[in-house]
Motif scaffolding. Structure first.
Motif, short mmCIF file in Angstrom:
data_model
loop_
_atom_site.label_atom_id
_atom_site.label_comp_id
_atom_site.label_asym_id
_atom_site.label_seq_id
_atom_site.Cartn_x
_atom_site.Cartn_y
_atom_site.Cartn_z
N GLY A 152 0.82 -1.21 0.00
CA GLY A 152 0.00 0.00 0.00
C GLY A 152 0.85 1.25 0.00
N ARG A 153 1.85 1.30 0.86
CA ARG A 153 2.72 2.48 0.92
C ARG A 153 3.49 2.66 -0.38
N GLN A 154 3.99 1.56 -0.95
CA GLN A 154 4.74 1.65 -2.20
C GLN A 154 3.86 2.15 -3.35
N ALA A 155 2.62 1.68 -3.39
CA ALA A 155 1.71 2.10 -4.45
C ALA A 155 1.41 3.60 -4.35
N VAL A 156 1.16 4.06 -3.14
CA VAL A 156 0.89 5.49 -2.95
C VAL A 156 2.10 6.32 -3.37
N ASP A 157 3.28 5.91 -2.96
CA ASP A 157 4.50 6.65 -3.29
C ASP A 157 4.75 6.67 -4.80
#
Length: 451
Positions: A152-157
């Motif tokens: 999730g964090r990687q996708a947002v970034d």
């Protein structure tokens, strides 16, 4: 479809009735002067001819702000090939001058957003999320798989770096991943909009800061005595929602949403009716079907109808009809509590959802849910301006605002169906007369026949 090289014009609309979408007041016999992309003056018309290079006599006609479709998928699955030369120009031809794209192929939608802004491509203003964030088994091509908090964090970034405007979450996002997405999006300055995921309660989505609920998802669950089972992975259906409906639970979630005015509802009512009753509505008799891509009519929509019948519409028609009526009553109660609404269609992802045209039908569904014509019109004009905190650019027709406008031959406050009686469109300062729109639509019919 390429846009005109000479875009913004020195323009004056004279003797026109200007509708104030904030108050419902009609200012008669006005001159609206436009220079470049902005309105420079709104004042009573006089006998003296304005000095604008193009003067349009709009005697007896009505002017509203350009419409926004707040739930679209322009470059999505098999319809993506029609995004640039059919979907986007067809939106403008039907008075839609702004869209929120809720899930599209990343490269295509970013390129289109830039091309429209530079007037290299004919289309409405675009606010985009790129691909949706969904669970590991997402059925959608225009989605990023998110199985863990790290995902999730990687996708947002990633999406932040690519320049998207917001993050869209889908139903299958796991709970831990959802909470990570919400935290990371807040940290990088992006809002999160979309479905309340199956593993998350509506109350939790509000607390986490999700800005929109699409399709009323989350509210049905919160209004059911089986909410715990749904969050744990239990099956949902219209019949089960109705059988376990608890008015007190519904009242509580409505009260919560009313207290959080920054959370908006985009119910896609026209499509909700079309989805749950797809086997009972003869969409092949739609007189506007000629504007749909040929492959949509011959392949995509029949396959979608079959799939819906096998996976969603498995309960008796009478149950589903009752649920559609229940949806309208829910919207009526939310509206009475002053919860904010945005008009969106889900086009062209669903069966018989036609770019631009379906938005006008969505406004009619709001009226069926108890909205006045003015309130329905606000869901596609004033409310998007408020949602984006851009009342300085959009909203009521005033000097200084962007020149996105629709000229109507009849008063939409008397009958919301009059939004379809388009006599002209101003898109980012460029005026399209009715004959010019007719010519554009004839070209789009040819494009549709090839798609």
């Amino acid at each position: 479809m390429c846009a005109s090289s000479g875009w913004a014009q020195d323009l004056a609309l004279v003797h026109i009735n200007v509708i104030d979408v904030a108050t419902g007041r009609i200012l008669p016999n006005q001159t609206v002067a436009i220079t470049g992309p902005r309105i420079v003056r709104v004042s009573p018309s006089t006998r003296a001819q304005p000095k604008a290079k193009r003067v349009v006599d709009a005697t007896g006609q009505y002017l509203i702000p350009g419409l926004w479709d707040m739930h679209t998928h322009v470059y999505f699955g098999s319809t993506a090939a029609a995004g640039s030369d059919l979907i986007l120009p067809l939106l403008v031809a039907n008075g839609v001058t702004g869209i929120r794209d809720m899930g599209s192929e990343l490269e295509a939608v970013l390129q289109a957003r830039a091309a429209v802004a530079a007037h290299r491509l004919l289309g409405p203003r675009m606010v985009v999320c790129g691909p949706m964030l969904d669970g590991g088994k997402s059925p959608y091509q225009a989605a990023l798989s998110v199985a863990t908090a790290a995902d999730g964090r990687q996708a947002v970034d990633l999406l932040k770096r690519r320049g998207v405007d917001f993050i869209k979450v889908q139903s299958l996002v796991p709970r831990e991943a959802y909470m990570a997405i919400m935290a990371e999006a807040k940290a990088v300055g992006l809002s999160v909009e979309g479905h309340v995921p199956d593993a998350v309660r509506a109350t939790e989505a509000v607390t986490a800061g999700q800005r929109t609920f699409e399709h009323l998802i989350g509210i049905f669950e919160a209004s059911s005595t089986d909410e715990d089972a749904y969050v744990a992975g239990g099956q949902k259906s219209p019949g089960r929602f109705l059988a376990t409906y608890d008015p007190a639970r519904e009242a509580a979630v409505i009260q919560l949403l009313a207290a959080h005015r920054e959370v908006w509802q985009c119910p896609t009512l026209f499509w909700e009716r079309g989805q749950w009753l797809v086997d009972a509505l003869d969409w092949r008799q739609d007189p506007d079907l000629r504007y749909a891509g040929r492959s949509w009519v011959e392949k995509r929509w029949p396959a979608a109808q079959k799939n819906i019948g096998q996976t969603l519409d498995t309960e008796p028609l009478a149950v589903r009809e009752k649920f559609v009526a229940h949806e309208l009553e829910l919207v009526r109660r939310l509206h009475a509590a002053q919860v904010g609404f945005l008009a969106g269609t889900d086009m062209p992802a669903g069966v018989d959802l036609l770019p631009g045209i379906s938005l006008h039908l969505e406004l009619q569904r709001f009226v069926a849910a108890g909205f006045t014509p003015l309130e329905a019109l606000q869901t596609a004009t004033l409310n998007p301006a408020k949602f984006y905190h851009r009342l300085q650019d959009f909203g009521p027709i005033q000097a200084g605002r962007l020149a996105d406008l629709v000229v109507l031959s009849a008063n939409p406050l008397a009958d919301i169906a009059n939004t379809r009686r388009i006599a002209g469109v101003v898109a980012d300062g460029r005026y399209w007369s009715r004959p010019e729109l007719d010519q554009l639509q004839r070209q789009l019919l040819q494009v549709a026949a090839r798609k």
